[in-house]
Design an enzyme around this catalytic site. Structure first.
Site, PDB file in Angstrom:
ATOM      1  N   ARG A  19       0.846  -1.198   0.000  1.00 13.69           N
ATOM      2  CA  ARG A  19       0.000   0.000   0.000  1.00 13.69           C
ATOM      3  C   ARG A  19       0.885   1.253   0.000  1.00 13.69           C
ATOM      4  O   ARG A  19       0.907   2.014  -0.955  1.00 13.69           O
ATOM      5  CB  ARG A  19      -0.948  -0.030   1.210  1.00 13.69           C
ATOM      6  CG  ARG A  19      -2.137   0.947   1.114  1.00 13.69           C
ATOM      7  CD  ARG A  19      -1.806   2.349   1.619  1.00 13.69           C
ATOM      8  NE  ARG A  19      -1.315   2.342   2.980  1.00 13.69           N
ATOM      9  CZ  ARG A  19      -0.744   3.403   3.537  1.00 13.69           C
ATOM     10  NH1 ARG A  19      -0.562   4.533   2.840  1.00 13.69           N
ATOM     11  NH2 ARG A  19      -0.286   3.347   4.776  1.00 13.69           N
ATOM     12  N   ASP A  20       1.685   1.444   1.040  1.00 14.23           N
ATOM     13  CA  ASP A  20       2.534   2.641   1.099  1.00 14.23           C
ATOM     14  C   ASP A  20       3.587   2.607  -0.003  1.00 14.23           C
ATOM     15  O   ASP A  20       3.969   3.636  -0.554  1.00 14.23           O
ATOM     16  CB  ASP A  20       3.203   2.737   2.467  1.00 14.23           C
ATOM     17  CG  ASP A  20       3.466   4.166   2.903  1.00 14.23           C
ATOM     18  OD1 ASP A  20       3.658   5.018   2.031  1.00 14.23           O
ATOM     19  OD2 ASP A  20       3.482   4.430   4.112  1.00 14.23           O
ATOM     20  N   HIS A  23       3.197   4.500  -3.419  1.00 14.44           N
ATOM     21  CA  HIS A  23       3.596   5.901  -3.641  1.00 14.44           C
ATOM     22  C   HIS A  23       4.891   5.990  -4.448  1.00 14.44           C
ATOM     23  O   HIS A  23       5.068   6.899  -5.268  1.00 14.44           O
ATOM     24  CB  HIS A  23       3.810   6.616  -2.298  1.00 14.44           C
ATOM     25  CG  HIS A  23       2.564   6.931  -1.551  1.00 14.44           C
ATOM     26  ND1 HIS A  23       1.627   7.828  -2.015  1.00 14.44           N
ATOM     27  CD2 HIS A  23       2.103   6.494  -0.356  1.00 14.44           C
ATOM     28  CE1 HIS A  23       0.642   7.929  -1.137  1.00 14.44           C
ATOM     29  NE2 HIS A  23       0.898   7.130  -0.124  1.00 14.44           N
ATOM     30  N   SER A 173       4.121  11.075   9.261  1.00 13.51           N
ATOM     31  CA  SER A 173       3.873  11.143   7.822  1.00 13.51           C
ATOM     32  C   SER A 173       4.982  11.803   7.036  1.00 13.51           C
ATOM     33  O   SER A 173       5.148  11.536   5.844  1.00 13.51           O
ATOM     34  CB  SER A 173       2.562  11.899   7.566  1.00 13.51           C
ATOM     35  OG  SER A 173       1.507  11.368   8.324  1.00 13.51           O
ATOM     36  N   HIS A 200       3.824   4.308  13.006  1.00 11.48           N
ATOM     37  CA  HIS A 200       4.173   4.170  11.586  1.00 11.48           C
ATOM     38  C   HIS A 200       5.218   5.234  11.271  1.00 11.48           C
ATOM     39  O   HIS A 200       4.933   6.438  11.327  1.00 11.48           O
ATOM     40  CB  HIS A 200       2.906   4.386  10.746  1.00 11.48           C
ATOM     41  CG  HIS A 200       3.120   4.374   9.262  1.00 11.48           C
ATOM     42  ND1 HIS A 200       2.703   3.339   8.457  1.00 11.48           N
ATOM     43  CD2 HIS A 200       3.676   5.285   8.416  1.00 11.48           C
ATOM     44  CE1 HIS A 200       2.991   3.612   7.191  1.00 11.48           C
ATOM     45  NE2 HIS A 200       3.588   4.794   7.149  1.00 11.48           N
ATOM     46  N   HIS A 202       8.417   7.099   8.976  1.00 13.57           N
ATOM     47  CA  HIS A 202       9.051   7.369   7.683  1.00 13.57           C
ATOM     48  C   HIS A 202      10.503   7.763   7.919  1.00 13.57           C
ATOM     49  O   HIS A 202      10.866   8.234   8.994  1.00 13.57           O
ATOM     50  CB  HIS A 202       8.291   8.457   6.922  1.00 13.57           C
ATOM     51  CG  HIS A 202       7.067   7.939   6.223  1.00 13.57           C
ATOM     52  ND1 HIS A 202       6.906   8.001   4.865  1.00 13.57           N
ATOM     53  CD2 HIS A 202       5.963   7.330   6.707  1.00 13.57           C
ATOM     54  CE1 HIS A 202       5.740   7.463   4.528  1.00 13.57           C
ATOM     55  NE2 HIS A 202       5.150   7.047   5.632  1.00 13.57           N
TER      56      HIS A 202
END
Length: 341
Positions: A19-20, A23, A173, A200, A202
């Site tokens: 899913r991620d 991008h 994010s 989550h 990054h």
């Protein structure tokens, strides 16, 4: 895998590679790619494998990118490849609808995640009610969480748990956090709720694994990570790194190390042109506190308008742009071009 002895606390690994990671490749993964990675993750014992358009259910569009496959096709393919692992989906209210959630459940989604801006958890109340009534495992995460302090995040998560979320947590994010930031926020959320807490991360500042470890040490029970860090911008927490690190520190993940390394090799070979890297633009995105998923569009638009993408990111950060506000990129680039003439 047991790299240390003594009492061990269970941490559930949630894998949004499919899913991620979308991008990073403009949402064009095909059936074979989805199926082969999902099967490899399942074989490794990854508890939850998430799939979908990078922005979640219902998000395939000209504004944020058309996916090669429909939501229905992606869910069908991945569900068939997961005899053991749970299948997860993600939705941003406004992009997706109650109908999208119902269709995901019909396709066998086991874990449904909703995301809202960090101060707007109320937007998930109606959808959480629908999922609660359906008996689904419904989680909720706060995006761009660096924009709120620990107390506000804890209060939002407490309310989300009251709406029926079975787990709550935060997205870094833009890859803006350092470990003390994570410790402070996760500790506050853990103290405020009686459901599992999610983190989550990054990797814009190279801190994703360290931040994920800090989250686990502060009490988070669910950690997100992607194979080879496959994800927006500089990528996500690297799955095949964070798992053995957590195991070595005394946490139990239940994942087979060699099979996980095999899945990571497959992901690098078949899903991406190259693993994510912390380039200058990704670094600036993290410093500016701007959503990592803006990277491709910022580069495209800055190139077209002849402006420096780093300036675009810092201006977007000054305006506190959030996911879903991609139209601002054009406004900022045009403004910077105009200021130069």
């Amino acid at each position: 895998m047991n790299l240390t002895e003594g009492p061990r606390r269970r941490v559930v690994i949630h894998d949004p590679t499919l899913r991620d990671g979308h991008h990073a490749v403009r949402h064009v993964l095909d059936r074979e790619q989805l199926s082969r990675y999902a099967a490899a993750a399942d074989a490794a014992g990854v508890p939850v494998v998430e799939v979908g358009h990078g922005n979640g259910l219902g998000a395939s569009s000209l504004q944020v990118g058309r996916a090669a496959l429909s939501d229905d096709e992606m869910l069908t393919v991945v569900r068939e490849a997961l005899p053991n692992s749970k299948m997860g989906v993600f939705m941003l209210p406004g992009w997706g609808t109650a109908r999208d959630l119902s269709r995901a459940l019909d396709h066998g989604a086991d874990v449904v995640r909703l995301g809202t801006h960090c101060t707007e958890g109320d937007l998930a109340e109606r959808h959480l009610g629908l999922l609660r009534d359906a008996g689904a495992e419904a989680q909720c995460l706060l995006l761009m969480s660096h924009m709120a302090d620990a107390g506000r995040l804890a209060e939002e998560c407490r309310r989300l748990a009251g709406f029926g979320a079975t787990a709550v947590g935060i997205f870094d994010s833009s890859g803006h956090y350092l470990p003390p930031d994570v410790t402070e926020r996760v500790s506050a959320i853990v103290a405020a709720v009686d459901v599992p807490v999610i983190f989550h991360g990054h990797n814009n500042l190279g801190m994703a694994v360290a931040n994920s470890v800090a989250a686990a040490q502060a009490g988070a029970g669910i950690i997100d990570a992607c194979a080879r860090g496959f994800g927006a911008g500089a990528g996500n927490t690297q799955l095949e790194v964070v798992v053995p690190v957590l195991e070595r520190m005394g946490f139990e993940t239940g994942i087979d190390l060699y099979a996980l390394l095999d899945a990571a090799e497959l992901a690098e070979r078949e899903l991406m042109e190259a693993p994510p890297a912390i380039d200058s633009v990704s670094l600036v995105s993290g410093l500016a506190g701007v959503f990592s998923g803006f990277k491709s569009r910022v580069l495209d638009i800055a190139g077209r308008e002849g402006v420096d993408p780093r300036d675009v990111f810092f201006e977007l950060g000054r305006r506190q742009a959030v996911a879903g506000q991609e139209d601002l990129i054009v406004d900022v680039a045009l403004g910077l071009r105009g200021a130069r003439t």
